[in-house]
Design an enzyme around this catalytic site. Structure first.
Site, PDB file in Angstrom:
ATOM      1  N   LYS A  72       0.811  -1.229   0.000  1.00 50.26           N
ATOM      2  CA  LYS A  72       0.000   0.000   0.000  1.00 50.26           C
ATOM      3  C   LYS A  72       0.838   1.271   0.000  1.00 50.26           C
ATOM      4  O   LYS A  72       0.486   2.250  -0.634  1.00 50.26           O
ATOM      5  CB  LYS A  72      -0.902   0.043   1.244  1.00 50.26           C
ATOM      6  CG  LYS A  72      -2.042  -0.938   1.233  1.00 50.26           C
ATOM      7  CD  LYS A  72      -2.910  -0.699   2.471  1.00 50.26           C
ATOM      8  CE  LYS A  72      -3.834  -1.853   2.731  1.00 50.26           C
ATOM      9  NZ  LYS A  72      -4.735  -1.633   3.856  1.00 50.26           N
ATOM     10  N   ASP A 108      -9.668   2.674   2.489  1.00 51.10           N
ATOM     11  CA  ASP A 108      -9.693   2.273   3.909  1.00 51.10           C
ATOM     12  C   ASP A 108     -10.255   3.418   4.760  1.00 51.10           C
ATOM     13  O   ASP A 108     -11.015   3.184   5.703  1.00 51.10           O
ATOM     14  CB  ASP A 108      -8.270   1.964   4.409  1.00 51.10           C
ATOM     15  CG  ASP A 108      -7.774   0.604   3.937  1.00 51.10           C
ATOM     16  OD1 ASP A 108      -8.603  -0.287   3.689  1.00 51.10           O
ATOM     17  OD2 ASP A 108      -6.543   0.441   3.816  1.00 51.10           O
TER      18      ASP A 108
HETATM   19  N1  LIG Z   1     -10.771  -4.060   9.116  1.00 53.12           N
HETATM   20  C1  LIG Z   1     -10.020  -3.680   8.102  1.00 53.12           C
HETATM   21  O1  LIG Z   1     -10.466  -3.508   6.963  1.00 53.12           O
HETATM   22  C2  LIG Z   1      -8.556  -3.416   8.345  1.00 53.12           C
HETATM   23  C3  LIG Z   1      -7.814  -2.679   7.396  1.00 53.12           C
HETATM   24  C4  LIG Z   1      -6.454  -2.447   7.649  1.00 53.12           C
HETATM   25  C5  LIG Z   1      -5.866  -2.953   8.816  1.00 53.12           C
HETATM   26  N2  LIG Z   1      -6.634  -3.658   9.699  1.00 53.12           N
HETATM   27  C6  LIG Z   1      -6.041  -4.171  10.946  1.00 53.12           C
HETATM   28  O2  LIG Z   1      -5.398  -3.096  11.612  1.00 53.12           O
HETATM   29  C7  LIG Z   1      -4.248  -3.561  12.296  1.00 53.12           C
HETATM   30  C8  LIG Z   1      -3.038  -2.708  11.913  1.00 53.12           C
HETATM   31  O3  LIG Z   1      -2.761  -2.843  10.533  1.00 53.12           O
HETATM   32  P1  LIG Z   1      -1.724  -1.883   9.779  1.00 53.12           P
HETATM   33  O4  LIG Z   1      -1.890  -2.146   8.341  1.00 53.12           O
HETATM   34  O5  LIG Z   1      -1.834  -0.495  10.294  1.00 53.12           O
HETATM   35  O6  LIG Z   1      -0.321  -2.485  10.268  1.00 53.12           O
HETATM   36  P2  LIG Z   1       1.072  -1.708  10.396  1.00 53.12           P
HETATM   37  O7  LIG Z   1       1.169  -0.623   9.390  1.00 53.12           O
HETATM   38  O8  LIG Z   1       2.097  -2.785  10.432  1.00 53.12           O
HETATM   39  O9  LIG Z   1       0.999  -1.005  11.848  1.00 53.12           O
HETATM   40  C9  LIG Z   1       0.910  -1.770  13.016  1.00 53.12           C
HETATM   41  C10 LIG Z   1       0.796  -0.852  14.235  1.00 53.12           C
HETATM   42  O10 LIG Z   1       0.541  -1.664  15.370  1.00 53.12           O
HETATM   43  C11 LIG Z   1       1.594  -1.493  16.320  1.00 53.12           C
HETATM   44  N3  LIG Z   1       1.912  -2.802  16.904  1.00 53.12           N
HETATM   45  C12 LIG Z   1       2.263  -3.925  16.226  1.00 53.12           C
HETATM   46  N4  LIG Z   1       2.445  -4.937  17.083  1.00 53.12           N
HETATM   47  C13 LIG Z   1       2.242  -4.439  18.320  1.00 53.12           C
HETATM   48  C14 LIG Z   1       2.303  -4.990  19.632  1.00 53.12           C
HETATM   49  N5  LIG Z   1       2.604  -6.274  19.828  1.00 53.12           N
HETATM   50  N6  LIG Z   1       2.023  -4.189  20.676  1.00 53.12           N
HETATM   51  C15 LIG Z   1       1.713  -2.895  20.489  1.00 53.12           C
HETATM   52  N7  LIG Z   1       1.635  -2.304  19.275  1.00 53.12           N
HETATM   53  C16 LIG Z   1       1.890  -3.070  18.200  1.00 53.12           C
HETATM   54  C17 LIG Z   1       2.772  -0.936  15.545  1.00 53.12           C
HETATM   55  O11 LIG Z   1       3.567  -0.198  16.443  1.00 53.12           O
HETATM   56  P3  LIG Z   1       5.103   0.166  16.150  1.00 53.12           P
HETATM   57  O12 LIG Z   1       5.066   1.373  15.260  1.00 53.12           O
HETATM   58  O13 LIG Z   1       5.670   0.465  17.490  1.00 53.12           O
HETATM   59  O14 LIG Z   1       5.720  -1.035  15.487  1.00 53.12           O
HETATM   60  C18 LIG Z   1       2.069  -0.065  14.505  1.00 53.12           C
HETATM   61  O15 LIG Z   1       1.697   1.171  15.039  1.00 53.12           O
HETATM   62  C19 LIG Z   1      -4.130  -5.053  11.939  1.00 53.12           C
HETATM   63  O16 LIG Z   1      -4.714  -5.795  12.958  1.00 53.12           O
HETATM   64  C20 LIG Z   1      -4.932  -5.176  10.680  1.00 53.12           C
HETATM   65  O17 LIG Z   1      -5.481  -6.479  10.525  1.00 53.12           O
HETATM   66  C21 LIG Z   1      -7.951  -3.892   9.482  1.00 53.12           C
END
Ligand SMILES: NC(=O)c1ccc[n+]([C@@H]2O[C@H](COP(=O)([O-])OP(=O)(O)OC[C@H]3O[C@@H](n4cnc5c(N)ncnc54)[C@H](OP(=O)(O)O)[C@@H]3O)[C@@H](O)[C@H]2O)c1
Length: 291
Positions: A72, A108
């Site tokens: 993305k 999104d």
């Molecule tokens: N429902 C939907 O359509 C939809 C769409 C997109 C995403 N999502 C969900 O949203 C979530 C995030 O996705 P993303 O695309 O934003 O991922 P991403 O870009 O990899 O970001 C992940 C975020 O979560 C934090 N994080 C990861 N592991 C962690 C942990 N163990 N403890 C605390 N913080 C943690 C990271 O913090 P750091 O910066 O410190 O690493 C970062 O801020 C996922 O669960 C994904 O499935 C859902």
């Protein structure tokens, strides 16, 4: 897939992994429901192949694609045009091929908004707390800012990323923001808030039994608690929200609405949202739990 002809328009999902994606079942259900001569396929595209994959959209005349992890953010330099919102967020999840001109969108962000509005929540004038500062948190924050949120507090494990997001939000919308790490006093931050969004993977399968970032004592009844996770449908955070008497929402709505908005960009037709949601929930029931 039945009924594929020489004239069938091909859409797809690029990402890694794509094996368990729910988008093919959701989009193909929508195409079939409206009797459109279109098909949607998953394509495994690794990060270092993004330039080739975008070139393939042109060469193969794919009508449109969705992008998921890890593409993305990486796809932006290869597109001909990027809508303003996607540029601000720094992520494109939908490409529309307009006669060889590839236009990038982020569905999104409006997908998240549509999901909370469908749940009866209007973010205008309200304060929100976001957990996380990755791609999903960026989409949610920009969506809330655009919809007139009064203020946004961002808490992330790595506080620098939260600060960067707050700066970007301020530059675009000049709304009050605050940041902190996850050891901050989240209950205090939630006092004046009406919306809490978990945009981290904490609580997602297969780590669904790990401790939620907040427990019931830190929540109050005036909150809508949204977890962007949809596997499981009810995370431990949402269990805590229920116990605290909050309204709560899982990530299925955002998943379905981002797909519905991509469908509308591609076809110009109103998406059959209820059918798409039904298809997603049915696929989640019948597939293994990695999806
Ligand atoms: N429902 C939907 O359509 C939809 C769409 C997109 C995403 N999502 C969900 O949203 C979530 C995030 O996705 P993303 O695309 O934003 O991922 P991403 O870009 O990899 O970001 C992940 C975020 O979560 C934090 N994080 C990861 N592991 C962690 C942990 N163990 N403890 C605390 N913080 C943690 C990271 O913090 P750091 O910066 O410190 O690493 C970062 O801020 C996922 O669960 C994904 O499935 C859902």
């Amino acid at each position: 897939m039945m009924g594929i002809k020489g004239s069938t328009k091909v859409y797809g999902l690029f990402g890694d992994p794509v094996k368990h994606s729910l988008s093919p079942v959701m989009q193909n259900t929508a195409f079939q429901a409206l009797g459109l001569d279109c098909v949607y396929l998953p394509f495994l595209v690794q990060s270092n192949d993004i330039a080739n994959a975008v070139q393939a959209v042109r060469a193969l005349h794919l009508a449109g694609v969705n992008l998921t992890i890890p593409l993305k953010e990486r796809v932006l330099p290869y597109l001909d045009e990027i809508e303003k919102e996607a540029e601000l967020i720094g992520a494109v999840n939908t490409i529309v091929n307009r006669n060889g001109r590839l236009c990038g969108y982020n569905t999104d962000a409006p997908g998240f908004l549509a999901s909370i509005r469908a749940a009866g929540f209007n973010p205008s004038g309200k304060n929100a707390v976001i957990l996380g500062a990755g791609g999903a948190a960026r989409a949610v924050s920009f969506a809330l800012a655009k919809a007139g949120a009064a203020g946004i507090n961002i808490f992330n494990r790595g506080v620098e990323k939260a600060e960067r997001l707050a700066q970007d939000l301020n530059a675009a919308y000049r709304l009050p923001t605050a940041t902190g790490d996850l050891s901050s006093d989240l209950a205090a931050a939630l006092e004046g808030a009406e919306l809490l969004v978990n945009a981290t993977p904490v609580g997602m399968y297969p780590n669904h039994t790990s401790a939620p970032l907040l427990t019931r004592n830190q929540l109050h009844q005036g909150l809508l608690v949204c977890d962007l996770i949809y596997n499981p449908l009810q995370t431990r955070l949402l269990e805590e929200a229920e116990a605290a008497g909050c309204r709560f929402l899982n990530g299925v709505g955002m998943l379905v609405w981002q797909g519905a908005l991509a469908f509308q960009l591609w076809t110009g037709r109103k998406a059959p949202v209820a059918l798409m949601e039904e298809a997603v929930l049915k696929a989640m029931e019948t597939e293994d739990r990695d999806g």
